[in-house]
Design an enzyme around this catalytic site. Sequence first.
Site, short mmCIF file in Angstrom:
data_model
loop_
_atom_site.label_atom_id
_atom_site.label_comp_id
_atom_site.label_asym_id
_atom_site.label_seq_id
_atom_site.Cartn_x
_atom_site.Cartn_y
_atom_site.Cartn_z
N GLY A 1 3.96 -5.30 6.63
CA GLY A 1 2.56 -5.64 6.44
C GLY A 1 1.65 -4.77 7.28
O GLY A 1 1.89 -3.58 7.46
N VAL B 1 7.40 4.24 0.72
CA VAL B 1 7.37 5.55 0.07
C VAL B 1 6.73 6.58 1.00
O VAL B 1 7.19 7.73 1.09
CB VAL B 1 6.61 5.48 -1.27
N VAL C 1 0.82 -1.22 0.00
CA VAL C 1 0.00 0.00 0.00
C VAL C 1 0.85 1.26 0.00
O VAL C 1 0.32 2.37 0.02
CB VAL C 1 -0.98 0.03 1.19
N ASP D 1 14.69 -1.74 2.60
CA ASP D 1 13.92 -0.51 2.57
C ASP D 1 14.79 0.71 2.88
O ASP D 1 14.46 1.83 2.49
CB ASP D 1 12.77 -0.60 3.56
N LYS E 1 13.51 0.16 11.00
CA LYS E 1 12.82 -0.97 10.39
C LYS E 1 13.03 -2.16 11.33
O LYS E 1 14.09 -2.81 11.31
CB LYS E 1 13.41 -1.28 9.01
N PRO F 1 0.51 10.63 -4.75
CA PRO F 1 0.10 10.16 -6.08
C PRO F 1 0.72 8.81 -6.41
O PRO F 1 1.79 8.47 -5.88
CB PRO F 1 0.62 11.26 -7.01
N SER G 1 -1.31 5.66 -2.37
CA SER G 1 -1.22 5.72 -3.83
C SER G 1 -2.55 6.22 -4.40
O SER G 1 -3.48 5.43 -4.61
CB SER G 1 -0.88 4.34 -4.41
N GLU H 1 8.88 1.77 10.67
CA GLU H 1 8.11 1.17 9.57
C GLU H 1 7.90 -0.32 9.81
O GLU H 1 8.85 -1.10 9.86
CB GLU H 1 8.81 1.37 8.23
N THR I 1 11.94 -8.24 5.75
CA THR I 1 11.79 -9.57 5.17
C THR I 1 11.93 -9.50 3.65
O THR I 1 11.75 -8.46 3.03
CB THR I 1 10.41 -10.18 5.52
#
Length: 252
Positions: free
Chosen positions: A114, A19, A15, A52, A39, A207, A178, A111, A43
């Site tokens: 999932g 970002v 999702v 990431d 983090k 966006p 997004s 972060e 995984t």
Amino acid sequence: MSARILFVTGTNTDVGKTVATAAVASAALRAGLKVAVLKPGQTGVSPDEPGDAAEVRRLAGELTFRELVRYPEPLAPDTAARRAGLPYLSPAEVAEAVAELASTHDLVLVEGAGGLLVRYDDEGRTLADQARAVLDTGLPAEVLLIASAGLGTLNIVSLTSEALAARELPLAGVLVGSWPSDPGLAERCNLADLPRSAGAPLLGALPERAGGGEDFAALAYASLAPELGGTWDVEHFASLHRPESAPLRSKG
């Protein structure tokens, strides 16, 4: 003044959490803040592959990034750890790392992997337990929920909000990870429905393919609400994407 601590979780995988994390970090860096990204469990990458951290740094710029454990298979952290024969990650370890980072930074972004209740160990402890462990140390942790824009998102947002409330974890707000270039009726209606489902404000809309733009810093600044360091205005954005009126029902 203590650091702001935001646990970034999603309504599902893919999702846009990474970002979104980079966008919030970028806006904070623009404001002159010292930013750290943690983090807890990475995984789906081998020890020598970029995770990431590389993506966040590519998008946001120089900041502190710490990763606690890494598992090679793209699975839930507890399953990935068990299959790899590697140690699980405990909430106490996360709380210790957050406290250390918070002592030297203005913003700490954590972060998750999932969604909120994805398991990190064989006792079923989750990102929610990690956030609870941080709060129990006296630090002011909040949760930022990254959601998809379209049909089906409202139910997951409501479930996540209820799970947070049951654990007395504060929800800072919802961020659309997004926003499509050509939004349909569901996306347009969800601009009003998402905050109602979450019981928390809508704090921006990135966006689609935001990570591929030329000026990510400017994009992040324009796509995040002031609460996250940007200039995005929910009322103005909603007015640009107001859905058409529903057809009147015929009497019969």
